[in-house]
Design an enzyme around this catalytic site. Structure first.
Site, PDB file in Angstrom:
ATOM      1  N   MET A   5      24.441   8.233   2.216  1.00  0.00           N
ATOM      2  CA  MET A   5      24.296   9.569   2.784  1.00  0.00           C
ATOM      3  C   MET A   5      24.558   9.562   4.293  1.00  0.00           C
ATOM      4  O   MET A   5      25.184  10.480   4.828  1.00  0.00           O
ATOM      5  CB  MET A   5      22.900  10.123   2.485  1.00  0.00           C
ATOM      6  CG  MET A   5      22.728  11.575   2.890  1.00  0.00           C
ATOM      7  SD  MET A   5      23.967  12.635   2.112  1.00  0.00           S
ATOM      8  CE  MET A   5      23.016  13.328   0.776  1.00  0.00           C
ATOM      9  N   PHE A  18     -11.654  -6.544  14.213  1.00  0.00           N
ATOM     10  CA  PHE A  18     -10.612  -7.045  13.335  1.00  0.00           C
ATOM     11  C   PHE A  18     -10.271  -5.994  12.273  1.00  0.00           C
ATOM     12  O   PHE A  18     -11.162  -5.486  11.594  1.00  0.00           O
ATOM     13  CB  PHE A  18     -11.077  -8.341  12.666  1.00  0.00           C
ATOM     14  CG  PHE A  18     -10.088  -8.886  11.676  1.00  0.00           C
ATOM     15  CD1 PHE A  18      -8.843  -9.331  12.096  1.00  0.00           C
ATOM     16  CD2 PHE A  18     -10.391  -8.937  10.321  1.00  0.00           C
ATOM     17  CE1 PHE A  18      -7.921  -9.826  11.189  1.00  0.00           C
ATOM     18  CE2 PHE A  18      -9.465  -9.431   9.400  1.00  0.00           C
ATOM     19  CZ  PHE A  18      -8.228  -9.872   9.848  1.00  0.00           C
ATOM     20  N   GLN A  19      -9.018  -5.666  12.160  1.00  0.00           N
ATOM     21  CA  GLN A  19      -8.505  -4.676  11.200  1.00  0.00           C
ATOM     22  C   GLN A  19      -9.111  -3.288  11.378  1.00  0.00           C
ATOM     23  O   GLN A  19      -9.244  -2.523  10.421  1.00  0.00           O
ATOM     24  CB  GLN A  19      -8.674  -5.173   9.755  1.00  0.00           C
ATOM     25  CG  GLN A  19      -7.820  -6.404   9.495  1.00  0.00           C
ATOM     26  CD  GLN A  19      -7.700  -6.781   8.041  1.00  0.00           C
ATOM     27  OE1 GLN A  19      -8.585  -6.508   7.241  1.00  0.00           O
ATOM     28  NE2 GLN A  19      -6.587  -7.422   7.694  1.00  0.00           N
ATOM     29  N   LYS A  30     -17.437  -0.247   5.828  1.00  0.00           N
ATOM     30  CA  LYS A  30     -17.913  -1.250   4.860  1.00  0.00           C
ATOM     31  C   LYS A  30     -19.423  -1.177   4.652  1.00  0.00           C
ATOM     32  O   LYS A  30     -19.903  -1.300   3.528  1.00  0.00           O
ATOM     33  CB  LYS A  30     -17.512  -2.644   5.347  1.00  0.00           C
ATOM     34  CG  LYS A  30     -17.804  -3.723   4.329  1.00  0.00           C
ATOM     35  CD  LYS A  30     -17.149  -5.037   4.679  1.00  0.00           C
ATOM     36  CE  LYS A  30     -17.337  -6.031   3.522  1.00  0.00           C
ATOM     37  NZ  LYS A  30     -16.687  -7.318   3.804  1.00  0.00           N
ATOM     38  N   GLU A  53       0.816  -1.217   0.000  1.00  0.00           N
ATOM     39  CA  GLU A  53       0.000   0.000   0.000  1.00  0.00           C
ATOM     40  C   GLU A  53       0.847   1.264   0.000  1.00  0.00           C
ATOM     41  O   GLU A  53       0.442   2.302  -0.531  1.00  0.00           O
ATOM     42  CB  GLU A  53      -0.962   0.029   1.188  1.00  0.00           C
ATOM     43  CG  GLU A  53      -2.110  -0.967   1.094  1.00  0.00           C
ATOM     44  CD  GLU A  53      -1.754  -2.337   1.638  1.00  0.00           C
ATOM     45  OE1 GLU A  53      -0.559  -2.581   1.950  1.00  0.00           O
ATOM     46  OE2 GLU A  53      -2.669  -3.183   1.755  1.00  0.00           O
TER      47      GLU A  53
HETATM   48  C1  LIG Z   1      12.445   5.439   5.209  1.00  0.00           C
HETATM   49  C2  LIG Z   1      13.750   6.092   5.527  1.00  0.00           C
HETATM   50  N1  LIG Z   1      14.551   5.544   6.474  1.00  0.00           N
HETATM   51  C3  LIG Z   1      15.727   6.127   6.768  1.00  0.00           C
HETATM   52  C4  LIG Z   1      16.126   7.276   6.138  1.00  0.00           C
HETATM   53  C5  LIG Z   1      17.447   7.945   6.501  1.00  0.00           C
HETATM   54  N2  LIG Z   1      18.347   7.925   5.345  1.00  0.00           N
HETATM   55  C6  LIG Z   1      18.514   8.998   4.551  1.00  0.00           C
HETATM   56  S1  LIG Z   1      19.557   8.729   3.299  1.00  0.00           S
HETATM   57  C7  LIG Z   1      19.874   7.162   3.809  1.00  0.00           C
HETATM   58  C8  LIG Z   1      20.821   6.275   3.054  1.00  0.00           C
HETATM   59  C9  LIG Z   1      20.311   5.884   1.724  1.00  0.00           C
HETATM   60  O1  LIG Z   1      21.134   4.887   1.212  1.00  0.00           O
HETATM   61  P1  LIG Z   1      21.047   4.415  -0.298  1.00  0.00           P
HETATM   62  O2  LIG Z   1      19.633   4.208  -0.687  1.00  0.00           O
HETATM   63  O3  LIG Z   1      21.952   3.256  -0.483  1.00  0.00           O
HETATM   64  O4  LIG Z   1      21.530   5.673  -1.115  1.00  0.00           O
HETATM   65  P2  LIG Z   1      22.979   6.408  -1.169  1.00  0.00           P
HETATM   66  O5  LIG Z   1      22.963   7.459  -0.115  1.00  0.00           O
HETATM   67  O6  LIG Z   1      24.017   5.384  -0.915  1.00  0.00           O
HETATM   68  O7  LIG Z   1      23.025   6.987  -2.531  1.00  0.00           O
HETATM   69  C10 LIG Z   1      19.147   6.877   4.960  1.00  0.00           C
HETATM   70  C11 LIG Z   1      19.211   5.601   5.696  1.00  0.00           C
HETATM   71  C12 LIG Z   1      15.246   7.819   5.191  1.00  0.00           C
HETATM   72  N3  LIG Z   1      15.503   8.956   4.544  1.00  0.00           N
HETATM   73  N4  LIG Z   1      14.085   7.192   4.885  1.00  0.00           N
END
Ligand SMILES: Cc1ncc(C[n+]2csc(CCOP(=O)(O)OP(=O)(O)O)c2C)c(N)n1
Lengths: 564, 157
Positions: free
Chosen positions: A473, A112-113, A162, A50
């Site tokens: 990042m 439920f749900q 529903k 979803e």
């Molecule tokens: C749902 C979610 N969880 C955690 C984060 C924190 N976060 C920001 S950038 C990042 C790393 C992303 O890694 P990747 O997809 O391998 O991309 P890269 O930075 O290596 O290009 C994280 C964990 C986020 N933005 N969104």
């Protein structure tokens, strides 16, 4: 006419001209799905989660400019969708999200749900409804579409028990809306606009600060006219990429945390910020007290609450940016473009001093190269979506955008897992364009089940994984600010992305050289099925330049110069 | 830190389900203060009026009014400058205390004894919030057993 609630939902969607619905069925929404089965007016795309239904609807909306629609069931179906709602809310994306709810008689019994869906969505939607009687359903759906798409756009959530979808009542969708408490200000105050134009004609170093609101308002071409007519240079926010074409002489690239040196210096040196549909986000302004310190501020925004929230506006203008810019254009003959030539020279010097760039100093492919290369090979023919991380910032920095709605990325919430489902939505809205998703080895795993959706629906999204074996990042921040303690960001253990894609019926490529990359991209475009291009890139590359969070824009960490 | 000011804001909303939680969620979600909140339907209309006493810097108060206005069921938001403001308090005393003194005090604060039982008397006062503060200070020596305050209602002059 007398029809049941489920049929009303279908009739309303048809009347709104909806051609695509993204969703996932379940018990509480089954009556509506039964009606979906019986109709041929719109297409339903079954995503495999979803969250992805909502992201796909967002991608669809961003690419097409229309309201995106997602349909989900109660309880876990709804909670899965919350991230999408929050994402759309932060980026002002018009959506109508319809969820099933347990029957009225069971509400409040921990059935439920059952979940208090409107209670949860209240803080991440523009508005929401729990429909308690089928006789209100037509009006509510009409209001939902209206509220989602007018004023500052945003997601609207409609929760339908529903038994209400089974209840028979009178339905007439031609009813007039009577929302006396909701009247968005779309026309800017003419006196205020005049004053702003006078301020511009007096300014020595004015600067356009272009925000995502321009894209939402479909005002990019009016803004292009205004920029060209006045000769005033412009910076774009992350969300505004594509407002001006990359080759426009007056565009000084993106500003903010990973903005260019020239853009951030221009913002620091300007004497008049002309903010259009931008909200002075903290990732843009850096340290507020140092932001455009000696400048006056014109701020045009549809949302009065955005104006002077963070930076005091000397010329606040509440209105639809398209209307306001048109009025500004009419008054722009006073402004003489030649006046700003030395200001433009100064900015060009900033740009020559520290251009957006990277060093090709390793054996591995540099991630920035991949983005530039896709730009060279596909350019305007592709729509670009991204996940979240370094790859996202490099995409915003290095892709040569030529038009609005070409760039689709999660800005405000920064949602990993956004890119692939959003790209599916983009492709379904714009089948004639190639849909490319730049992603990371972390992000892609957050919604990789959407391979199934893309294969089934023949929506050939090309996912380019900039694979650095890291949550890049976060790893960058750990390197810079946590003394290289790379806590839980090492992704050395990985799936075989080629096989992963193939397992779902897609195609996969593992790429280690530039030649292999070109060949893989060419092949993926030709084969026209969903693809993973897993590119082995330099692991320790950082996104530069960078304003450390809370720092001042003019105090950037810059790419080190290399002597050749 | 910018100086924090006490403000009274009136909000006119459409009478519909969950409108009150929209308002209170806005305050909690954005970290604004609510000192008191009163709400009742406006006679002969489909609206209710909320009176919210809050505090914050000028910037925060401006955001509060703008954000309130953004809520779809909100018709109007008044940030009062010159207003008449009243609040009510009910106080329970043991009957063993000096009832004459308490009664005189109440009268000075627009109040009176409203109930006398076997063990306790209950009084009410209705006055400006500051004066209700004073009243509650003064009656401490009569050992009040329970105090309730209503929150303020206000009208622009
Ligand atoms: C749902 C979610 N969880 C955690 C984060 C924190 N976060 C920001 S950038 C990042 C790393 C992303 O890694 P990747 O997809 O391998 O991309 P890269 O930075 O290596 O290009 C994280 C964990 C986020 N933005 N969104």
């Amino acid at each position: 006419m007398q029809i049941n609630g489920a049929q009303m939902v279908i009739e309303a969607l048809i009347a709104e001209g909806v051609d695509t619905v993204f969703g996932y069925p379940g018990g509480a929404i089954m009556n509506v799905y039964d009606e979906i089965y019986k109709q041929n007016d719109f297409k339903h795309i079954l995503t495999r989660h979803e969250q992805a239904s909502v992201h796909a609807a967002e991608g669809y909306s961003k690419a097409s400019g229309k309201v995106g629609v997602a349909m989900i069931t109660s309880g876990p179906g709804f909670t899965n969708a919350v991230t999408g709602l929050a994402d759309a809310y932060m980026d002002s994306i018009p959506l109508v999200v319809i969820s099933g709810q347990v029957p009225m008689s069971l509400i409040g019994t921990d059935a439920f749900q059952e979940i208090d869906a409107v209670g949860i969505s209240r803080s991440c939607t523009k508005h929401n409804y729990l429909v308690t009687d089928a006789k209100d359903l037509g009006r509510i759906l009409k209001e939902a579409f209206h509220i989602a798409s007018t004023g500052r756009p945003g997601p609207v959530h409609v929760d339908i028990p529903k038994d209400v979808t089974a209840q028979i009542a009178e339905f007439d969708y031609s009813l007039e809306l009577n929302l006396e408490t909701y009247k968005p200000h779309v026309k800017g105050n003419p006196r205020q606009i005049k004053k702003a134009m006078e301020a511009i004609s007096k300014a020595k170093r004015p600067l356009f600060y272009l925000g995502g609101g321009i894209i939402n308002a479909d005002a990019a071409y009016e803004v292009r006219d205004l920029v060209h007519k006045t000769g005033i240079p412009a910076v774009e926010t992350f969300m505004a990429r594509g407002t001006l074409s990359h080759d426009d002489d007056l565009l000084i690239s993106m500003l903010g945390m990973h903005g260019s040196y020239a853009a951030n210096m221009a913002m620091s040196e300007t004497d008049l910020v002309i903010g259009l549909g931008a909200r002075f986000d903290d990732r843009v302004t850096g340290k507020l007290s140092e932001f455009a310190k000696n400048a006056g501020v014109i701020h045009v925004d549809i949302d009065p609450a955005s104006i002077s929230k963070l930076v005091n506006a000397d010329y606040p203008i509440v209105g639809d940016v398209k209307n306001v810019v048109k009025e500004m254009l009419e008054l722009s003959s006073e402004i003489k473009s030649e006046k700003y030539s030395s200001w433009r020279d100064t900015i060009n010097q900033f740009d020559e001093l520290h251009p957006l760039a990277y060093h090709e100093d390793t054996d591995r492919i540099k991630p920035q190269w991949v983005i530039e290369r896709v730009g060279e090979l596909l350019g305007d023919s592709a729509n670009i979506s991204t996940d979240v991380g370094q790859h996202q910032m490099w995409s915003a920095q290095f892709y040569p955008f030529t038009r609005p709605r070409q760039w689709i990325s999660s800005g405000g919430l920064g949602t990993m897992g956004f890119g692939f489902p959003a790209a599916i939505g983009v492709k379904s809205a714009c089948p004639e364009k190639i849909s490319v998703n730049f992603t990371g080895d972390g992000s892609i795993l957050m919604n990789c089940q959407e391979l199934m959706t893309a294969v089934e629906q023949k929506l050939p999204v090309i996912n380019i994984i900039l694979n650095n074996n890291f949550l890049g990042m976060v790893r960058q921040w750990q390197t810079m600010f946590y003394d290289k303690r790379h806590s839980e960001t090492d992704l050395s253990v990985q799936p075989d992305f080629v096989k992963l894609s193939e397992a779902f019926g897609g195609i996969g490529y593992r790429v280690k050289t530039k030649d292999e990359f070109d060949a893989a991209l060419k092949d993926a475009v030709e084969k026209n099925i969903v693809a993973f291009i897993d590119v082995v890139v330099e692991r320790m590359e950082n996104v530069m330049p960078m304003v450390p969070s809370g720092g001042s824009l003019f105090n950037m960490m810059l790419l080190e110069k290399k002597e050749k | 830190m910018e100086a924090s000011e006490r403000r009274v804001i009136s909000v006119i909303v459409v009478n519909e389900a969950s409108v009150l939680s929209r308002i209170t969620d806005l305050f909690s979600g954005r970290g604004y203060n609510i000192t008191s909140l009163t709400v009742a339907p406006i006679p002969d209309s489909r609206y209710s009026r909320l009176t919210i006493v809050t505090s914050g810097s000028i910037r925060v108060i401006e955001q509060i009014t703008k954000q309130l206005h953004k809520l779809i069921p909100v018709l109007r938001v008044y940030e009062h400058a010159d207003l008449v403001e009243k609040e009510m308090a009910l106080v329970k005393f043991p009957v063993t205390e000096n009832i004459t003194d308490i009664s005189t005090l109440c009268e000075a604060y627009n109040g009176k004894i409203v109930n006398v039982g076997e063990n306790v008397i209950i009084v009410m006062v209705a006055d400006e919030p500051k004066r209700v503060d004073n009243f509650l200070q003064v009656i401490k020596r009569y050992n009040p057993k329970e105090i309730v305050r209503s929150g303020a209602v206000a009208l622009e002059r």
